[in-house]
Scaffold this motif. Structure first.
Motif, mmCIF file in Angstrom:
data_model
loop_
_atom_site.group_PDB
_atom_site.id
_atom_site.type_symbol
_atom_site.label_atom_id
_atom_site.label_comp_id
_atom_site.label_asym_id
_atom_site.label_seq_id
_atom_site.Cartn_x
_atom_site.Cartn_y
_atom_site.Cartn_z
ATOM 1 N N LEU A 42 41.102 11.775 -8.368
ATOM 2 C CA LEU A 42 40.496 12.256 -7.129
ATOM 3 C C LEU A 42 38.974 12.262 -7.242
ATOM 4 O O LEU A 42 38.267 11.903 -6.292
ATOM 5 C CB LEU A 42 41.017 13.659 -6.815
ATOM 6 C CG LEU A 42 40.648 14.255 -5.444
ATOM 7 C CD1 LEU A 42 41.107 13.351 -4.318
ATOM 8 C CD2 LEU A 42 41.253 15.655 -5.301
ATOM 9 N N LEU A 43 38.471 12.638 -8.414
ATOM 10 C CA LEU A 43 37.022 12.628 -8.648
ATOM 11 C C LEU A 43 36.467 11.213 -8.542
ATOM 12 O O LEU A 43 35.399 11.002 -7.950
ATOM 13 C CB LEU A 43 36.726 13.210 -10.037
ATOM 14 C CG LEU A 43 35.257 13.289 -10.462
ATOM 15 C CD1 LEU A 43 34.469 14.200 -9.524
ATOM 16 C CD2 LEU A 43 35.149 13.792 -11.901
ATOM 17 N N VAL A 44 37.189 10.246 -9.090
ATOM 18 C CA VAL A 44 36.766 8.847 -9.017
ATOM 19 C C VAL A 44 36.721 8.369 -7.569
ATOM 20 O O VAL A 44 35.782 7.676 -7.154
ATOM 21 C CB VAL A 44 37.718 7.955 -9.852
ATOM 22 C CG1 VAL A 44 37.534 6.484 -9.497
ATOM 23 C CG2 VAL A 44 37.477 8.174 -11.331
ATOM 24 N N VAL A 46 36.321 10.192 -4.818
ATOM 25 C CA VAL A 46 35.190 10.846 -4.146
ATOM 26 C C VAL A 46 33.875 10.195 -4.561
ATOM 27 O O VAL A 46 33.002 9.935 -3.724
ATOM 28 C CB VAL A 46 35.164 12.361 -4.461
ATOM 29 C CG1 VAL A 46 33.875 13.002 -3.955
ATOM 30 C CG2 VAL A 46 36.366 13.041 -3.834
ATOM 31 N N LEU A 47 33.720 9.915 -5.866
ATOM 32 C CA LEU A 47 32.505 9.278 -6.359
ATOM 33 C C LEU A 47 32.328 7.890 -5.760
ATOM 34 O O LEU A 47 31.208 7.494 -5.407
ATOM 35 C CB LEU A 47 32.558 9.172 -7.892
ATOM 36 C CG LEU A 47 32.233 10.436 -8.682
ATOM 37 C CD1 LEU A 47 32.515 10.219 -10.158
ATOM 38 C CD2 LEU A 47 30.776 10.829 -8.485
ATOM 39 N N TYR A 48 33.440 7.156 -5.641
ATOM 40 C CA TYR A 48 33.364 5.802 -5.086
ATOM 41 C C TYR A 48 32.836 5.821 -3.660
ATOM 42 O O TYR A 48 31.893 5.092 -3.319
ATOM 43 C CB TYR A 48 34.744 5.139 -5.128
ATOM 44 C CG TYR A 48 34.790 3.831 -4.371
ATOM 45 C CD1 TYR A 48 34.256 2.674 -4.927
ATOM 46 C CD2 TYR A 48 35.348 3.756 -3.093
ATOM 47 C CE1 TYR A 48 34.267 1.473 -4.237
ATOM 48 C CE2 TYR A 48 35.375 2.564 -2.402
ATOM 49 C CZ TYR A 48 34.831 1.428 -2.964
ATOM 50 O OH TYR A 48 34.838 0.255 -2.272
ATOM 51 N N PHE A 49 33.436 6.663 -2.820
ATOM 52 C CA PHE A 49 33.017 6.702 -1.414
ATOM 53 C C PHE A 49 31.606 7.263 -1.264
ATOM 54 O O PHE A 49 30.832 6.811 -0.411
ATOM 55 C CB PHE A 49 34.013 7.508 -0.580
ATOM 56 C CG PHE A 49 35.271 6.766 -0.276
ATOM 57 C CD1 PHE A 49 35.265 5.689 0.602
ATOM 58 C CD2 PHE A 49 36.478 7.115 -0.872
ATOM 59 C CE1 PHE A 49 36.423 4.973 0.880
ATOM 60 C CE2 PHE A 49 37.640 6.417 -0.599
ATOM 61 C CZ PHE A 49 37.614 5.346 0.280
ATOM 62 N N PHE A 50 31.239 8.245 -2.108
ATOM 63 C CA PHE A 50 29.887 8.800 -2.030
ATOM 64 C C PHE A 50 28.854 7.757 -2.439
ATOM 65 O O PHE A 50 27.849 7.552 -1.747
ATOM 66 C CB PHE A 50 29.756 10.022 -2.939
ATOM 67 C CG PHE A 50 28.346 10.527 -3.040
ATOM 68 C CD1 PHE A 50 27.771 11.233 -1.993
ATOM 69 C CD2 PHE A 50 27.578 10.275 -4.173
ATOM 70 C CE1 PHE A 50 26.469 11.693 -2.081
ATOM 71 C CE2 PHE A 50 26.278 10.721 -4.269
ATOM 72 C CZ PHE A 50 25.715 11.430 -3.222
ATOM 73 N N MET A 51 29.086 7.093 -3.584
ATOM 74 C CA MET A 51 28.136 6.093 -4.065
ATOM 75 C C MET A 51 28.025 4.924 -3.105
ATOM 76 O O MET A 51 26.936 4.428 -2.832
ATOM 77 C CB MET A 51 28.574 5.590 -5.448
ATOM 78 C CG MET A 51 28.427 6.606 -6.561
ATOM 79 S SD MET A 51 26.704 6.964 -6.955
ATOM 80 C CE MET A 51 26.165 5.389 -7.615
ATOM 81 N N LYS A 52 29.174 4.479 -2.574
ATOM 82 C CA LYS A 52 29.158 3.345 -1.646
ATOM 83 C C LYS A 52 28.397 3.713 -0.373
ATOM 84 O O LYS A 52 27.582 2.929 0.127
ATOM 85 C CB LYS A 52 30.584 2.928 -1.303
ATOM 86 C CG LYS A 52 30.671 1.566 -0.605
ATOM 87 C CD LYS A 52 32.094 1.117 -0.486
ATOM 88 C CE LYS A 52 32.184 -0.322 0.007
ATOM 89 N NZ LYS A 52 31.325 -0.615 1.163
ATOM 90 N N THR A 53 28.651 4.917 0.152
ATOM 91 C CA THR A 53 27.960 5.359 1.362
ATOM 92 C C THR A 53 26.460 5.485 1.125
ATOM 93 O O THR A 53 25.646 5.033 1.942
ATOM 94 C CB THR A 53 28.514 6.717 1.826
ATOM 95 O OG1 THR A 53 29.912 6.589 2.082
ATOM 96 C CG2 THR A 53 27.821 7.184 3.091
ATOM 97 N N PHE A 88 32.375 17.292 -4.763
ATOM 98 C CA PHE A 88 32.069 16.777 -6.096
ATOM 99 C C PHE A 88 31.896 17.924 -7.100
ATOM 100 O O PHE A 88 32.426 17.883 -8.211
ATOM 101 C CB PHE A 88 30.797 15.927 -6.044
ATOM 102 C CG PHE A 88 30.324 15.443 -7.387
ATOM 103 C CD1 PHE A 88 30.961 14.392 -8.028
ATOM 104 C CD2 PHE A 88 29.239 16.035 -8.003
ATOM 105 C CE1 PHE A 88 30.529 13.950 -9.274
ATOM 106 C CE2 PHE A 88 28.798 15.595 -9.243
ATOM 107 C CZ PHE A 88 29.443 14.554 -9.877
ATOM 108 N N ILE A 89 31.178 18.973 -6.706
ATOM 109 C CA ILE A 89 30.937 20.120 -7.586
ATOM 110 C C ILE A 89 32.249 20.821 -7.928
ATOM 111 O O ILE A 89 32.501 21.187 -9.082
ATOM 112 C CB ILE A 89 29.950 21.110 -6.937
ATOM 113 C CG1 ILE A 89 28.544 20.491 -6.889
ATOM 114 C CG2 ILE A 89 29.910 22.429 -7.705
ATOM 115 C CD1 ILE A 89 27.543 21.304 -6.103
ATOM 116 N N VAL A 90 33.102 20.997 -6.915
ATOM 117 C CA VAL A 90 34.396 21.655 -7.137
ATOM 118 C C VAL A 90 35.260 20.837 -8.098
ATOM 119 O O VAL A 90 35.823 21.374 -9.065
ATOM 120 C CB VAL A 90 35.137 21.865 -5.799
ATOM 121 C CG1 VAL A 90 36.576 22.319 -6.061
ATOM 122 C CG2 VAL A 90 34.415 22.890 -4.940
#
Length: 312
Positions: A42-44, A46-53, A88-90
Motif C-alpha cells: 500500500l505504501l508503494v 501511494v508513493l507511486y501515485f504521489f511521485m507521478k503526480t 504517507f506519514i500514517v
C-alpha cells in the motif's frame, strides 16, 4: 535451531547474523511479508501515485515558462499533496513500527521456545503494539532532539577533519543504543528510561565489538541498497540512450519516461530499505542476547531448568 544465548566476539556478531537467516530465514521472511507485506505494498502504491503526480505536474508547469511555476503548482494541488502526505506519514509510521517490532517478537518466540507462526507473531504484536507506540512517541521528544543536537555538532566538526572519525563512532553507537533500548523495552516490563539505561550499559560492556559490528552491518546494507537502486537507473538510462531519435519527436514521452524512472528508483529505495533493515535489526538482537548471556549465563541456567523436565 539457532542459538540465541551465546557469548560472541566481534566476528561472531556479524557471522551469526547471516547464520540466523540461513537457519531461520525461510520462516522469518515468510511471516514478515504476511504481516508487513500488505502495508508495504500500500505504501508503494501511494508513493507511486504521489511521485507521478508531483513529477508530471512539475514538468508540465515548467513548460508554461512561468518563473513561479513551482509555487503555482503546489498551490493548485494543495489538497492532493496534503492528503498524500497524511496518508504517507500514517503508512510509513505503521510500517516502521511493525518493521522494528517484528524481529524482536520473532526472537522472543525463539527465546520462549514457541512456534514462530504467523498467528503467534501477530498475537504478540497486538499485545506489544501499545508499548511500541509509546516508545515511538517518547523518542520523538527525547531521542530525536538529542540526535539532531549531537550529530549537528559532529557535522560541523567534519570541517576540521576530527568530526569524520567521531561521526563513524557516534552514528553506529546511537543506532545501536536506540535499537537495544527498544529490545529491552519490548521484551521486559522496564520503563522507557530504565530501558535506555540498560541499553547504555550493554554498549559500554562490549563497546568496540558492538559499535564495530553495527557499523559493518550498516555499510553492508548501504552497499546492497546502492546496487539495487542503481539497477533501474542504468536500465532506464540505457533505454533512453538507445532511443535518442524518438526523444526529439516525442518530448512528452521522454518526460514521462524520466518521471517513471525517478519514481521507480525512489520506490525501490524505500522498499528495499525496509527489507534490508532486517539485517541490522537481527544483528542488534544477536547483540542483545549475547550481552544477556555474558551478564547472566542464561543458556546454562536454562539447561539446568530443563534437566528436571527431561527426566520426567
Amino acid at each position: 535451531m539457532f542459538q540465541l544465548y551465546k557469548k560472541r566476539d566481534f566476528s561472531q556478531l556479524i557471522g551469526d547474523t547471516f547464520t540466523f537467516f540461513k537457519i531461520e530465514g525461510k520462516s522469518y521472511f515468510k511471516n514478515y511479508f504476511i504481516i508487513n507485506g500488505g502495508i508495504l505494498l500500500l505504501l508503494v502504491v501511494v508513493l507511486y501515485f504521489f511521485m507521478k503526480t508531483f513529477i508530471d505536474g512539475t514538468f508540465s508547469a515548467a513548460q508554461t515558462g512561468n518563473p513561479d511555476f513551482m509555487t503555482d503548482m503546489v498551490y493548485t494541488n494543495t489538497l492532493s499533496y496534503v492528503g498524500f502526505g497524511a496518508l504517507f506519514i500514517v503508512l510509513i509510521s505503521l510500517a516502521s513500527l511493525i518493521n522494528y517490532s517484528y524481529p524482536i517478537l520473532f526472537m522472543k518466540l525463539m527465546e520462549d521456545k514457541k512456534e514462530r507462526s504467523t498467528e503467534n507473531i501477530f498475537n504478540l504484536l497486538k499485545k506489544k503494539f501499545g508499548r511500541a507506540i509509546l516508545f515511538y512517541l517518547i523518542s520523538l521528544f527525547i531521542l530525536v532532539p538529542l540526535f539532531v543536537l549531537v550529530f549537528g555538532i559532529t557535522v560541523l566538526l567534519i570541517f576540521i577533519i576530527v568530526g569524520i572519525p567521531i561521526l563513524l563512532i557516534l552514528m553506529p553507537t546511537f543506532m545501536s543504543w536506540v535499537t537495544l533500548s527498544y529490545y529491552q523495552f519490548t521484551t521486559t516490563n522496564d520503563d522507557y528510561f530504565r530501558a535506555l539505561g540498560k541499553a547504555f550499559e550493554m554498549i559500554k560492556s562490549k563497546f568496540w565489538s558492538i559499535v564495530g559490528s553495527t557499523l559493518v552491518m550498516y555499510i553492508i546494507i548501504q552497499v546492497i541498497l546502492g546496487v539495487l537502486t542503481m539497477i533501474p537507473y542504468f536500465i532506464g538510462i540505457a533505454s533512453m540512450m538507445t532511443d535518442l531519435e524518438n526523444i526529439n519527436e516525442n518530448p512528452d514521452g521522454y518526460i514521462s519516461g524520466i518521471s517513471l524512472l525517478m519514481t521507480a528508483i525512489f520506490i525501490v529505495s524505500i522498499l528495499f530499505n525496509y527489507i534490508l533493515q532486517n539485517l541490522f535489526l537481527v544483528n542488534q538482537g544477536i547483540i542483545f542476547y549475547s550481552i544477556k548471556e555474558t551478564e547472566g549465563n542464561v543458556s546454562i541456567l536454562n539447561d539446568i531448568d530443563s534437566i528436571g523436565t527431561h527426566e520426567e
